[in-house]
Structure formats: structure tokens, C-alpha cells
Design an enzyme around this catalytic site. Structure first.
Site, short mmCIF file in Angstrom:
data_model
loop_
_atom_site.label_atom_id
_atom_site.label_comp_id
_atom_site.label_asym_id
_atom_site.label_seq_id
_atom_site.Cartn_x
_atom_site.Cartn_y
_atom_site.Cartn_z
N GLU A 48 14.30 -4.82 -12.19
CA GLU A 48 13.93 -5.70 -11.08
C GLU A 48 15.19 -6.40 -10.60
O GLU A 48 16.07 -6.74 -11.40
CB GLU A 48 12.90 -6.74 -11.51
CG GLU A 48 12.58 -7.73 -10.38
CD GLU A 48 11.41 -8.65 -10.63
OE1 GLU A 48 11.07 -8.88 -11.80
OE2 GLU A 48 10.85 -9.15 -9.64
N CYS A 242 7.79 -9.53 -9.75
CA CYS A 242 7.31 -10.43 -8.70
C CYS A 242 7.86 -10.09 -7.32
O CYS A 242 7.23 -10.43 -6.31
CB CYS A 242 7.67 -11.86 -9.08
SG CYS A 242 6.76 -12.45 -10.51
N ASN A 376 1.46 -5.74 -9.26
CA ASN A 376 2.28 -6.16 -10.41
C ASN A 376 1.41 -7.02 -11.33
O ASN A 376 0.56 -6.50 -12.02
CB ASN A 376 3.54 -6.88 -9.93
CG ASN A 376 4.35 -7.45 -11.09
OD1 ASN A 376 4.53 -6.79 -12.10
ND2 ASN A 376 4.81 -8.68 -10.98
N GLU A 377 1.64 -8.32 -11.32
CA GLU A 377 0.82 -9.20 -12.17
C GLU A 377 -0.29 -9.77 -11.30
O GLU A 377 -0.18 -10.87 -10.78
CB GLU A 377 1.68 -10.32 -12.73
CG GLU A 377 2.58 -9.88 -13.85
CD GLU A 377 3.46 -10.99 -14.39
OE1 GLU A 377 3.60 -12.04 -13.73
OE2 GLU A 377 4.03 -10.79 -15.47
O1 AHR Z 1 10.59 -10.14 -15.58
C1 AHR Z 1 10.54 -11.30 -14.84
C2 AHR Z 1 9.18 -11.54 -14.20
O2 AHR Z 1 8.21 -11.72 -15.17
C3 AHR Z 1 8.64 -10.39 -13.40
O3 AHR Z 1 9.10 -10.40 -12.10
C4 AHR Z 1 7.17 -10.64 -13.40
O4 AHR Z 1 6.41 -9.45 -13.32
C5 AHR Z 1 6.93 -11.41 -14.67
O5 AHR Z 1 6.26 -12.59 -14.41
#
Ligand code: AHR
Length: 668
Positions: A48, A242, A376-377
């Protein structure tokens, strides 16, 4: 792989140095019961753009704000003399550029200086490729002088490399030159002077090391990409995290903006610029120079299965409680089309609209995309409600693609308990679990997947790392506990098909989140102990799980097991066996590996054990709070020693606080 070799006597001495009694244990490994296959995707990477992982990191571009598209258009630049900002440039989606006009007196200067990402670092004698798009402001030629400077050299600026470029006429064109500095400078700058009476317009001003990973022009930093390849990962999840969701939907990651000519990829903000106010980086943006084509190509080059993550129509749910911030469930069609088009971009024939874009970018062959994560989350009913139409459309158009759903931001609790059944209902192929958790979690969760249903979606442990209590930074003990926990992933390889530590990269001057797997500055990089744990698992993943027990029980750090964790696999490539053991206790252990039911006429032969342990303190105890640093990168690296074996047993002394990978071949 970076390895130190050491005699067995040395490791015994290290064990004795701990001053604690050695304990004896016998592990029974049943070789006649090979179980689940270890998936090729089992141990992978999650990339990321956080901590300046892409711009300012893996993406080798050294100029910040090269297209003058940051909201403060000259951020990263210092202009002098007569410099104007205009917005009708040659690249539709990046319209800004600068106009340099000659000063009225020959002794006055016009131009601009770029500060790079925490400085521009260059090495003596290496070549750097400078390029830009330019035109003269009249039909006469114009000239610029480009310099790599060291502004801090003994109180006065020194020029370390200099070249001139003649800009032929009033037509926009790309110009390139090579710069070779006469000294290594850590915090240098790039300076451009107008060197003629005729002015010029400049756009997309770029500087790359001539040598990039695999020599690609729009390439990656060689040392950082090599570190990824050296893990031998089976999977590459990208681009987030994120950033896929965005703080709001307009700033979500949109893959279509990241492909095609690099000059015309529009800038996006990077949410990590402001997410943590105590780690505020107002100049952190996404140029998309490292885009989906480059991610797919990297995955291919490091032998990893690509796993892109796409937005499901939800902006970051932490930051957006108002339902209006998200796309209504009945208006998802453009998002679903983005997913279908992505599959075509990766796999479609070269005469399909998106397959053609891939081919024009230099990769006519398909990238063989097989997995796609949607969301994602995410959490709450708003997620399955949106995921369902994606699943329906993708299953219909591309039934071969395996879909990854989310179980929310935490690997337990209300949202998690709600989402798993929902993922089963929607028949997701894999479910992504995230856990950034303290020591107790990693010590207690080696049995986590023992009780998971064997049917239905498989597990993708998509983001995890041990965040020590009061020690949210890289240190050896965190990596040891990760290794212990991972024995549980391996023992449950019928359920767990993918696992990726997170985050991957961090710039020492620009991090927002710790711990991370690889740290770097502008000149170098360092692998942490967690990196070596990942590398040891990925490079020794083996083929099929074998039952391994101590007193009839799997070795999971349970009561009476003295802090030991272990797993065993067959290795089809060599016909031998691989056993991983984490000793999280303060005592050394004498361990006998007893391989039962070897095929008739077969016996073990001497192998090797690769251990990872912390350096010893003066009192002989392991310094588990330290890790590798840029200044001291080899403090904790795998050490290989001989492992005597014969008949059906092998024995070793495992020092306190040590992770070991035993490779035991079969005599031929
Ligand atoms: O890895 C950092 C963050 O942690 C990522 O962007 C997210 O998916 C999680 O909350």
C-alpha cells in the site's frame, strides 16, 4: 537470501550462554499422513502507498510534484526570476506547466529548484536520467541548464552534475539527458536555469536512476524491488488498504486513472498525508506513476499471483458515518463496470478495449489475473448489500475469477461475526481478515484456524503484524511471535490459503504507521526481523502439511509446551521434510524430530537448520527489543548450521527466543 553460516558448536554455546537449563522434547512427525497442500499463494506481500511506499519509495521517480498538479502548484519547487504557472499544457489530465522568461539583465537568473522527497539523493558515478516535456516560447530555440546540487556542502552550494538541453522550437516535445554526479549526496536538489534569452515552457520534469528494477523506464527502485523478489512471495495484494476506499469517494483509488502514458495519469491525494495529525505530511500525494500496469508487471517479475483490491462503492467507513457519503446500492453499475474492465485489462485479448491498453503499454500477453478482492475493511449490512451485485456480475462474466470478501477491520467481534456468515451466503472464495494485535494475541492464536469450518470460503490473513504493548515499533520479539503464530497458518493450510504481513514499506523520514517490514531512506534499505520471518516461511513453504505432535498434541504454545510452536511439511522438490519451530521461551530446548512411518528402505540424512535470533546482551540473554537498522542492517539475519540426522531422527538445540527452519533430506 542473506545468510550467515555458523558451526553447530557456536549455537550450542549461545544456548548455554542463556544460563538456563536446557529442556528436552520429542516431536513426532507422521510422514504417512500428508495432509493439505500448501497453496502457492500462501505467503505473500501486501503493498500500500503508506509511509511513502510508492511516491518517494518503490517508485523510483526522484522529483516531487513533477507535473505541477499539487493543489499548491509549486509545492516541492522553489522558483526564482520570472516563472509563471499556466494551465493549457499538452496533457489533458495534468494541464499545468511553468513558463520561464528571461530576466532583463544577463546577470539575473530564472529557473526553479526541486527538493525531491526528503531531498534528492544521488551517488557518485551513477547515471541519472533527466527528462521533461518542453517547448520554446518563440520559434527560436531556447536553452536550459540542469544541475544536481548539494546545497549544504560546507556552507556553499556545489554543483555535482550539469548538462544543457536545447529546446528546438515551439512544439511540445520530450527531451532527455543523463547526469552523472561527481560525489554522493544524501540531501541534494535538482536545479534548472533558463540559459538563453528565449524563454521556454516546461512540463513533467522527471529524474530517475538510469538503473531501475528490470531496467524499466518508468521503473522501480532496484534495491527495494529486489528485497520483494528475495522473499519469493506467492502473492502480491495491491494497491491498499484504506487508500482503495478514499476519505471520500472522489479520492478513492481508481485504477483506470493509473494506466496509459504516465504524463497523463491524474494526481490523487494520499489519505496518509493527514490521517495521523502527529505524523502530518502535507506533500504526500499519489502521482500514479506506479499504477496497475506496473503492479501487474511487478507481480509477474517476482513470481507472485496478483491480487488487486477494488472499491465496492463505500468510502472509508471510519471517516464516513453518513450513508450519503457512499454510492447507493442501486447505483453501483459504474463501479461494477470498473471491476469487469479491470479483468479485461489484465486478461483480455489485445483487440478488446482494455486488453488493447495493456498491449499498448508493452504487455500484449495477459497477466493471468485469477483473484480479485472487492472492498477493503468494510462492515455492516451496507457491505454485503453492495458486494452482492459485484459477485453476481463477475460470476456471470468471468466465473473463473476467485473473489475475496472482507470480514471487517478486526478479526473478532460483532462486525466480524456478522460478516463471515454473510461471506458464506455470498459464496466468497476467500475472506480477508486483518489483525494488528499485541503479544498475547500472537501467543494465543496459533490454534485460531483449528476450529474454522473446513468447507466454504478460505481464509486470507490479509493484514497482520504483532504490535507490541507499548512497543509499536519493529523489534525482534514481535517477529518471533509472528513466526510462532504462522505455524498455525501452516498447520491449517486446508483453510488458510493466503497470508500477508502489513505494512510492507516505510521511509525513515516519512512514516505514518509502525512496525513495517522494510525500512528505507533515499540511499538504502534494511530488512527487519519480520522480513526474515516472512522470507523464511515463503522460501521454505514446502508442499503438504504433516501432523506434528508433542505428547500427542499439536505444538501450539499450549499449557505444558514451554512456549514452543511448530509445524511440519513435506518438500516435493527435494523429497525431504521441513520443520518450523519457534521457541518463545527464555530457555533453550533440546529437540528431537522423530519422523515416523518413513517409506520402507528410506532414512533421513544430514540437513541444515536456519535460525533467526536476537543478538545477545552482555549478560548472555537475547536482546529481543532491538531490530536491524540502516546503520546496522545485519544484526538479526538468518544463520545456517548443519543439522545431523540419520535413521528417522534429527536433533537440535534450539536457543531461547529463536525461530528455526529445519530442512532434512532423505538419503538417496
Ligand atoms: O496497513 C495499514 C492500514 O491498516 C490499511 O490501509 C488498512 O487496511 C488497515 O486499517
Amino acid at each position: 537470501m542473506k545468510l550467515r553460516f555458523r558451526s553447530t558448536v557456536c549455537s550450542m554455546l549461545a544456548a548455554i550462554a542463556s544460563g538456563l537449563p536446557t529442556q528436552a522434547e520429542e516431536f513426532i512427525i507422521r510422514t504417512d499422513h500428508p495432509g493439505a497442500e500448501i497453496q502457492p499463494t500462501m505467503y505473500g506481500l501486501f503493498f500500500e502507498d503508506i509511509n511513502y511506499a510508492a511516491d518517494g519509495g518503490l517508485y523510483a521517480e526522484m522529483v516531487k510534484n513533477r507535473s505541477f498538479e499539487f493543489p499548491q502548484n509549486l509545492m516541492g519547487w522553489e522558483s526564482f526570476g520570472s516563472v509563471a504557472l499556466l494551465d493549457d499544457g499538452p496533457f489533458e489530465r495534468n494541464p499545468h506547466y511553468v513558463r520561464l522568461t528571461a530576466a532583463p539583465h544577463k546577470d539575473k537568473a530564472t529557473g526553479l529548484t526541486n527538493e525531491g522527497f526528503f531531498g534528492i539523493a544521488f551517488r557518485k558515478g551513477e547515471s541519472y536520467r533527466f527528462s521533461l516535456w518542453a517547448r520554446s516560447t518563440s520559434q527560436h530555440p531556447s536553452k536550459i541548464r540542469i544541475e544536481l546540487i548539494d546545497p549544504s556542502a560546507a556552507g556553499e552550494t556545489q554543483v555535482m552534475a550539469s548538462e544543457t538541453i536545447e529546446i528546438k522550437d515551439g512544439q511540445w516535445q520530450k527531451y532527455t539527458t543523463a547526469l552523472t554526479p561527481s560525489a554522493t549526496v544524501r540531501k541534494g536538489k535538482l536545479r534548472i536555469f533558463l540559459d538563453s534569452k528565449t524563454g521556454c515552457d516546461l512540463e513533467h520534469i522527471s529524474l530517475f536512476p538510469a538503473e531501475t528494477w528490470q531496467g524499466h523506464e518508468n521503473g522501480l527502485r532496484k534495491d527495494l524491488a529486489q528485497k520483494l523478489a528475495d522473499i519469493r512471495p506467492g502473492l502480491l495484494r495491491f494497491p491498499g488498504g484504506c487508500i482503495v476506499e478514499g476519505t471520500d469517494l472522489p479520492t478513492r483509488y481508481q485504477w483506470k486513472n493509473t494506466v496509459g502514458p504516465v504524463e497523463n495519469r491524474p494526481l490523487n491525494e494520499n489519505r496518509w498525508h493527514y490521517t495521523f495529525r502527529h505524523r502530518f505530511f502535507p506533500d504526500y500525494y499519489q502521482s500514479y506513476g506506479l499504477g496497475f500496469f506496473e503492479y501487474f508487471r511487478l507481480a509477474e517479475e517476482i513470481g507472485a499471483e496478483p491480487l488487486p483490491v477494488i472499491n465496492v462503492g463505500l468510502a472509508c467507513q471510519y471517516q464516513n458515518k453518513d450513508p450519503k457519503a457512499h454510492v447507493p446500492a442501486d447505483s453501483l453499475q459504474p463501479y461494477i463496470q470498473d471491476a469487469l474492465d479491470l479483468i479485461e485489462f489484465a486478461n483480455g485479448p489485445t483487440d478488446s478495449p482494455w486488453g488493447k491498453v495493456r498491449a499498448e503499454m508493452g504487455h500484449p500477453a495477459p497477466f493471468n489475473l485469477r483473484f480479485l478482492a472487492i472492498g477493503n475493511e468494510q462492515w455492516g449490512p451496507e457491505y454485503p448489500e453492495r458486494l452482492e451485485p459485484f459477485v453476481r456480475a463477475i460470476r456471470k462474466a468471468c466465473p473463473e475469477i476467485k473473489l475475496v470478501g472482507s470480514s471487517g477491520p478486526k478479526a473478532s467481534g460483532k462486525e466480524f461475526d456478522y460478516l463471515w456468515p454473510e461471506m458464506r451466503r455470498l459464496k466468497a472464495d476467500l475472506v480477508d481478515e486483518h489483525f494488528y494485535a499485541p503479544e498475547e494475541f500472537f501467543l494465543s492464536q496459533a490454534t485460531r484456524y483449528d476450529s474454522y469450518p473446513r468447507k466454504g470460503p478460505k481464509v486470507f490473513a490479509g493484514e497482520y503484524a504483532c504490535h507490541g504493548k507499548g512497543k509499536k515499533f519493529n523489534h525482534f520479539n514481535a517477529s518471533l511471535l509472528e513466526a510462532a503464530f504462522m505455524t498455525g497458518l501452516e498447520r491449517n493450510a486446508d483453510v488458510v490459503h493466503m497470508a500477508t504481513y502489513a505494512p510492507l514499506f516505510a521511509h525513515t523520514e516519512g512514516w505514518q504507521w509502525r512496525p513495517d517490514m522494510i525500512w528505507f531512506d533515499n540511499l538504502g534499505s534494511v530488512a527487519t526481523a519480520s522480513y526474515y520471518v516472512q522470507q523464511l516461511y515463503a522460501s521454505n513453504k514446502g508442499s503438504r502439511v504433516l501432523p506434528l505432535t508433542l505428547d500427542g498434541q499439536p505444538v501450539t504454545g499450549a499449557e505444558g509446551q514451554n512456549g514452543l510452536y511448530a509445524s511440519a511439511v513435506t518438500d516435493d522438490a527435494t523429497g525431504g521434510y521441513i520443520v518450523k519451530i519457534a521457541n518463545t521461551s527464555d530457555s533453550p530446548h533440546e529437540i528431537t524430530l522423530n519422523f515416523q512411518k518413513l517409506k520402507k528402505g528410506r532414512s533421513l540424512t544430514d540437513g541444515r537448520v536456519i535460525t533467526l535470533s536476537a543478538p545477545l546482551r552482555p549478560d548472555g540473554t537475547p536482546d529481543i527489543d532491538c531490530d536491524n537498522t540502516l546503520e546496522n542492517p545485519d544484526r538479526i539475519i538468518p544463520v545456517e548450521t548443519a543439522l545431523p540426522a540419520s535413521g528417522n531422527t534429527a536433533s537440535l538445540t534450539l536457543p531461547a527466543k529463536t525461530f528455526a527452519v529445519c530442512r532434512i533430506p532423505i538419503a538417496r
